[in-house]
Write a protein that holds these residues in place. Sequence first.
Motif, PDB file in Angstrom:
ATOM      1  N   LEU A 163       0.828  -1.207   0.000  1.00  0.00           N
ATOM      2  CA  LEU A 163       0.000   0.000   0.000  1.00  0.00           C
ATOM      3  C   LEU A 163       0.862   1.256   0.000  1.00  0.00           C
ATOM      4  CD1 LEU A 163      -2.785  -1.132   2.487  1.00  0.00           C
ATOM      5  CD2 LEU A 163      -3.123  -0.545   0.070  1.00  0.00           C
TER       6      LEU A 163
ATOM      7  N   PHE B  64       3.781   1.505  -1.490  1.00  0.00           N
ATOM      8  CA  PHE B  64       4.220   1.634  -2.886  1.00  0.00           C
ATOM      9  C   PHE B  64       3.164   2.408  -3.699  1.00  0.00           C
ATOM     10  CE2 PHE B  64       3.559  -0.184  -7.153  1.00  0.00           C
ATOM     11  CZ  PHE B  64       4.780   0.090  -7.760  1.00  0.00           C
ATOM     12  N   LEU B  65       1.911   2.026  -3.510  1.00  0.00           N
ATOM     13  CA  LEU B  65       0.834   2.699  -4.247  1.00  0.00           C
ATOM     14  C   LEU B  65       0.650   4.137  -3.755  1.00  0.00           C
ATOM     15  CD1 LEU B  65      -1.536   2.751  -6.193  1.00  0.00           C
ATOM     16  CD2 LEU B  65      -2.938   1.655  -4.417  1.00  0.00           C
TER      17      LEU B  65
ATOM     18  N   ASP C 115       2.611   6.215  -2.289  1.00  0.00           N
ATOM     19  CA  ASP C 115       3.705   7.103  -2.668  1.00  0.00           C
ATOM     20  C   ASP C 115       3.467   7.682  -4.061  1.00  0.00           C
ATOM     21  OD1 ASP C 115       6.678   7.968  -2.437  1.00  0.00           O
ATOM     22  OD2 ASP C 115       6.614   6.815  -4.292  1.00  0.00           O
ATOM     23  N   SER C 116       3.033   6.840  -4.985  1.00  0.00           N
ATOM     24  CA  SER C 116       2.813   7.313  -6.361  1.00  0.00           C
ATOM     25  C   SER C 116       1.566   8.191  -6.445  1.00  0.00           C
ATOM     26  CB  SER C 116       2.706   6.124  -7.326  1.00  0.00           C
ATOM     27  OG  SER C 116       1.469   5.459  -7.173  1.00  0.00           O
ATOM     28  N   VAL C 117       0.554   7.878  -5.651  1.00  0.00           N
ATOM     29  CA  VAL C 117      -0.664   8.695  -5.618  1.00  0.00           C
ATOM     30  C   VAL C 117      -0.337  10.101  -5.124  1.00  0.00           C
ATOM     31  CG1 VAL C 117      -2.875   9.016  -4.431  1.00  0.00           C
ATOM     32  CG2 VAL C 117      -2.247   6.748  -5.297  1.00  0.00           C
TER      33      VAL C 117
ATOM     34  N   GLY D 116       2.529  11.607  -5.100  1.00  0.00           N
ATOM     35  CA  GLY D 116       3.356  12.302  -6.095  1.00  0.00           C
ATOM     36  C   GLY D 116       2.508  12.917  -7.195  1.00  0.00           C
ATOM     37  N   TYR D 117       1.561  12.149  -7.676  1.00  0.00           N
ATOM     38  CA  TYR D 117       0.703  12.660  -8.752  1.00  0.00           C
ATOM     39  C   TYR D 117      -0.185  13.815  -8.280  1.00  0.00           C
ATOM     40  CZ  TYR D 117      -3.797  13.063 -11.033  1.00  0.00           C
ATOM     41  OH  TYR D 117      -4.943  13.576 -11.551  1.00  0.00           O
TER      42      TYR D 117
ATOM     43  N   SER E 223       1.794  16.924  -7.589  1.00  0.00           N
ATOM     44  CA  SER E 223       2.334  17.494  -8.828  1.00  0.00           C
ATOM     45  C   SER E 223       1.268  18.275  -9.590  1.00  0.00           C
ATOM     46  CB  SER E 223       2.878  16.379  -9.737  1.00  0.00           C
ATOM     47  OG  SER E 223       3.936  15.710  -9.097  1.00  0.00           O
ATOM     48  N   GLU E 224       0.082  17.679  -9.712  1.00  0.00           N
ATOM     49  CA  GLU E 224      -0.971  18.378 -10.463  1.00  0.00           C
ATOM     50  C   GLU E 224      -1.368  19.663  -9.754  1.00  0.00           C
ATOM     51  OE1 GLU E 224      -4.219  16.017 -11.948  1.00  0.00           O
ATOM     52  OE2 GLU E 224      -5.351  17.784 -12.593  1.00  0.00           O
TER      53      GLU E 224
ATOM     54  N   THR F 155      -7.225   5.275  -1.890  1.00  0.00           N
ATOM     55  CA  THR F 155      -7.340   5.221  -3.348  1.00  0.00           C
ATOM     56  C   THR F 155      -7.971   3.907  -3.803  1.00  0.00           C
ATOM     57  OG1 THR F 155      -5.379   6.614  -3.550  1.00  0.00           O
ATOM     58  CG2 THR F 155      -6.044   5.381  -5.511  1.00  0.00           C
ATOM     59  N   LEU F 156      -7.476   2.794  -3.258  1.00  0.00           N
ATOM     60  CA  LEU F 156      -8.018   1.493  -3.663  1.00  0.00           C
ATOM     61  C   LEU F 156      -9.488   1.365  -3.276  1.00  0.00           C
ATOM     62  CD1 LEU F 156      -5.399  -1.219  -2.773  1.00  0.00           C
ATOM     63  CD2 LEU F 156      -6.105  -0.444  -5.048  1.00  0.00           C
TER      64      LEU F 156
ATOM     65  N   ILE G  27      -9.432   7.624  -6.769  1.00  0.00           N
ATOM     66  CA  ILE G  27      -8.413   8.673  -6.740  1.00  0.00           C
ATOM     67  C   ILE G  27      -8.991  10.038  -6.359  1.00  0.00           C
ATOM     68  CG2 ILE G  27      -8.589   9.078  -9.251  1.00  0.00           C
ATOM     69  CD1 ILE G  27      -5.323   9.239  -7.211  1.00  0.00           C
TER      70      ILE G  27
ATOM     71  N   PHE H 221       6.847  17.310 -16.287  1.00  0.00           N
ATOM     72  CA  PHE H 221       6.838  17.149 -14.819  1.00  0.00           C
ATOM     73  C   PHE H 221       5.529  16.501 -14.370  1.00  0.00           C
ATOM     74  CE2 PHE H 221       5.163  19.068 -10.899  1.00  0.00           C
ATOM     75  CZ  PHE H 221       6.126  18.682  -9.959  1.00  0.00           C
ATOM     76  N   LEU H 222       4.426  17.015 -14.900  1.00  0.00           N
ATOM     77  CA  LEU H 222       3.121  16.472 -14.524  1.00  0.00           C
ATOM     78  C   LEU H 222       2.935  15.054 -15.067  1.00  0.00           C
ATOM     79  CD1 LEU H 222       0.280  16.705 -13.356  1.00  0.00           C
ATOM     80  CD2 LEU H 222      -0.404  17.916 -15.439  1.00  0.00           C
TER      81      LEU H 222
ATOM     82  N   SER I  35       4.554  12.137 -13.242  1.00  0.00           N
ATOM     83  CA  SER I  35       3.892  11.711 -12.000  1.00  0.00           C
ATOM     84  C   SER I  35       2.590  10.969 -12.298  1.00  0.00           C
ATOM     85  CB  SER I  35       3.639  12.920 -11.089  1.00  0.00           C
ATOM     86  OG  SER I  35       2.583  13.724 -11.589  1.00  0.00           O
TER      87      SER I  35
ATOM     88  N   TYR J 256       1.815   7.063 -11.178  1.00  0.00           N
ATOM     89  CA  TYR J 256       0.637   6.657 -10.408  1.00  0.00           C
ATOM     90  C   TYR J 256      -0.190   5.592 -11.138  1.00  0.00           C
ATOM     91  CZ  TYR J 256      -4.362   6.770  -9.550  1.00  0.00           C
ATOM     92  OH  TYR J 256      -5.667   6.383  -9.403  1.00  0.00           O
TER      93      TYR J 256
ATOM     94  N   SER K  22       1.559   2.289 -11.264  1.00  0.00           N
ATOM     95  CA  SER K  22       1.652   1.693  -9.930  1.00  0.00           C
ATOM     96  C   SER K  22       0.333   1.035  -9.523  1.00  0.00           C
ATOM     97  CB  SER K  22       2.018   2.759  -8.886  1.00  0.00           C
ATOM     98  OG  SER K  22       3.285   3.300  -9.176  1.00  0.00           O
TER      99      SER K  22
ATOM    100  N   TYR L 140      -0.234  -2.916  -8.920  1.00  0.00           N
ATOM    101  CA  TYR L 140      -0.758  -3.361  -7.620  1.00  0.00           C
ATOM    102  C   TYR L 140      -1.914  -4.337  -7.830  1.00  0.00           C
ATOM    103  CZ  TYR L 140      -2.542  -3.156  -2.852  1.00  0.00           C
ATOM    104  OH  TYR L 140      -2.962  -3.487  -1.586  1.00  0.00           O
ATOM    105  N   ARG L 141      -2.801  -4.011  -8.766  1.00  0.00           N
ATOM    106  CA  ARG L 141      -3.975  -4.863  -9.000  1.00  0.00           C
ATOM    107  C   ARG L 141      -3.612  -6.152  -9.734  1.00  0.00           C
ATOM    108  NH1 ARG L 141      -8.563  -1.942  -7.805  1.00  0.00           N
ATOM    109  NH2 ARG L 141      -8.339   0.321  -7.841  1.00  0.00           N
TER     110      ARG L 141
ATOM    111  N   ARG M 252       7.709  -1.638 -12.303  1.00  0.00           N
ATOM    112  CA  ARG M 252       7.398  -0.264 -12.728  1.00  0.00           C
ATOM    113  C   ARG M 252       8.572   0.345 -13.474  1.00  0.00           C
ATOM    114  NH1 ARG M 252       5.716   3.757  -8.065  1.00  0.00           N
ATOM    115  NH2 ARG M 252       7.895   3.421  -7.541  1.00  0.00           N
TER     116      ARG M 252
END
Lengths: 224, 224
Positions: free
Chosen positions: A38, A40-41, A43-45, A47-48, A51-52, A122-123, A127, B40-41, B44, B48, B51, B55-56, B70
Amino acid sequence: MDDQQWLERQFGCRLHQESLLAQALSHRSVGSRNNERLEFLGDSVLGYIVSEELYRRFPDADEGQLSRLRVSLVKGSALAEVARELSLGEQLRLGSGERHGGGRRRDSILADSFEAVLGAITLDSGIEACRQAIFKVFRSRLDGLRLEQARKDPKTRLQELLQGSGRPLPDYVLRNAAGEDHARIFTVACELADGKVIAEGVGDSRRAAEQAAAAAVLDQLGES
Amino acid sequence: MDDQQWLERQFGCRLHQESLLAQALSHRSVGSRNNERLEFLGDSVLGYIVSEELYRRFPDADEGQLSRLRVSLVKGSALAEVARELSLGEQLRLGSGERHGGGRRRDSILADSFEAVLGAITLDSGIEACRQAIFKVFRSRLDGLRLEQARKDPKTRLQELLQGSGRPLPDYVLRNAAGEDHARIFTVACELADGKVIAEGVGDSRRAAEQAAAAAVLDQLGES
């Protein structure tokens, strides 16, 4: 406080799958059903989403500045601080070794578990639910960000300033190292090649003293 | 092909804001309205989406394996390959220096621009539209992934195997380096401390030869 009450208070949401939340709060020291995947997931969420949001909030920032702003929000020490504010440590499941070894207060465990909670949201709820949770938690930090904070460190800025005008790099000279081994104070001088501009900086590491000295030189050059 | 036709064919979507797509396809060599912020966007976003999908798809993978899977999908060389399959280079706007210097074929420019296109889709049409676009582009790569590919490299596996049984680390000894400077062939021997297991590996770099030698030792130990 039970996990769902805690989540609702701090993140403004509840999960349909309570077991996923329990998993997000379980350090690997408790066994195989832990929060590493979780994290791992999450962290990427994070970041996204960050960033946005930075992209939208800072239309004049270049990608280097966006990147530095993002680091300031999502680096481990920053996330551990967030986790402490949310009292995340009190919800954590730790194996007995970690529990007695102060795991509840460890930066890395707190930061990783915070990310794992984001992964679980998220899961479970998607999102957009996680985006709202992140905004709730980071609102004041996001509102407090200034593009100014995304500046490069003083040594880098001084180097770029000098290179930009074709001048040699500065010298950093250790002037003094005082105090006991566990609490040393360093004094470093930063000297430009022309010999006219010299400034000293003090810090608890040589690197910190060099940065302070570079900042003082930038100041003298009217570039602070 | 115009940008929107290209995007529709390759990513299955069109943008409301055509100018955003043009910007995503503009390298910084064309001027200030370029794709660096969008990259940059997009970077990320891709991190996500991939990832969550990994995961799934891989419920039994640990976070280290998820991370290596990944990387295999989103590292620069992999994205450049994707970009080539999508003929992204033909849509790129480059300054004249880059255009004549072969910029259209450069891995880094292709990979960065691919990410910028994902950033533009996300800003224009939202994260779910971008998720579908990424699935369309990566479908066959995702379907082709096997957990097996997420194994650590042979040197790391050999090291962990030895450490796990309390044995000393292996020695890697350069045995030969043949050929011209631009096309050298290296031969390295991997020797275990007991002196009984020794295997050689050959490669076009010392590192590659060491990996091959470690793989050969793992093979001898029945761990390949």
